[in-house]
Scaffold this motif. Sequence first.
Motif, short mmCIF file in Angstrom:
data_model
loop_
_atom_site.label_atom_id
_atom_site.label_comp_id
_atom_site.label_asym_id
_atom_site.label_seq_id
_atom_site.Cartn_x
_atom_site.Cartn_y
_atom_site.Cartn_z
N MET A 1 0.84 -1.19 0.00
CA MET A 1 0.00 0.00 0.00
C MET A 1 0.88 1.24 0.00
SD MET A 1 -3.18 -0.28 2.51
CE MET A 1 -4.34 -1.57 2.48
N GLU A 2 0.38 2.25 -0.62
CA GLU A 2 1.11 3.51 -0.66
C GLU A 2 0.86 4.30 0.61
OE1 GLU A 2 0.44 5.81 -4.11
OE2 GLU A 2 0.46 4.07 -5.45
N PRO A 3 1.84 5.07 1.03
CA PRO A 3 1.66 5.87 2.25
C PRO A 3 0.50 6.87 2.15
CG PRO A 3 3.97 5.80 1.63
CD PRO A 3 3.20 5.16 0.52
N ALA A 4 0.26 7.41 0.97
CA ALA A 4 -0.84 8.38 0.82
C ALA A 4 -2.19 7.72 1.10
CB ALA A 4 -0.83 8.97 -0.57
N LEU A 5 -2.33 6.48 0.66
CA LEU A 5 -3.58 5.76 0.92
C LEU A 5 -3.76 5.49 2.40
CD1 LEU A 5 -6.09 4.32 -0.16
CD2 LEU A 5 -4.67 2.26 -0.45
N TRP A 7 -2.56 7.30 4.84
CA TRP A 7 -2.91 8.58 5.47
C TRP A 7 -4.38 8.90 5.25
CZ3 TRP A 7 -0.58 11.14 9.10
CH2 TRP A 7 0.79 11.02 9.26
N GLN A 8 -4.87 8.61 4.07
CA GLN A 8 -6.28 8.89 3.77
C GLN A 8 -7.19 8.00 4.61
OE1 GLN A 8 -7.29 8.47 -0.34
NE2 GLN A 8 -9.28 9.46 -0.09
N ILE A 9 -6.85 6.72 4.73
CA ILE A 9 -7.65 5.81 5.55
C ILE A 9 -7.60 6.24 7.02
CG2 ILE A 9 -7.80 3.44 6.41
CD1 ILE A 9 -6.84 2.52 3.62
N GLY A 10 -6.41 6.59 7.49
CA GLY A 10 -6.26 7.03 8.88
C GLY A 10 -7.05 8.30 9.16
N GLY A 11 -6.99 9.25 8.26
CA GLY A 11 -7.74 10.49 8.43
C GLY A 11 -9.24 10.26 8.43
N THR A 12 -9.68 9.35 7.57
CA THR A 12 -11.11 9.03 7.52
C THR A 12 -11.56 8.38 8.82
OG1 THR A 12 -10.98 8.73 5.14
CG2 THR A 12 -12.87 7.77 6.23
#
Length: 54
Positions: A1-5, A7-12
């Motif tokens: 998985m990419e780090p950006a994904l 971060w997006q999952i974590g933020g959500t």
Amino acid sequence: MEPALLWQIGGTLVAAGAAYAAIRADLRNMHERIAALETRFNNHIEKGLTHGNS
């Protein structure tokens, strides 16, 4: 998985947790206010019944 994904999952997940906590707190406050109103209403009824208003 990419780090950006990640971060997006974590933020959500953080945003969903904050919304859940806010809704829970709102419901708890609502229940407390309803309980206080119910107590005041019952006290008012009892006071009316004991002061000759039968």
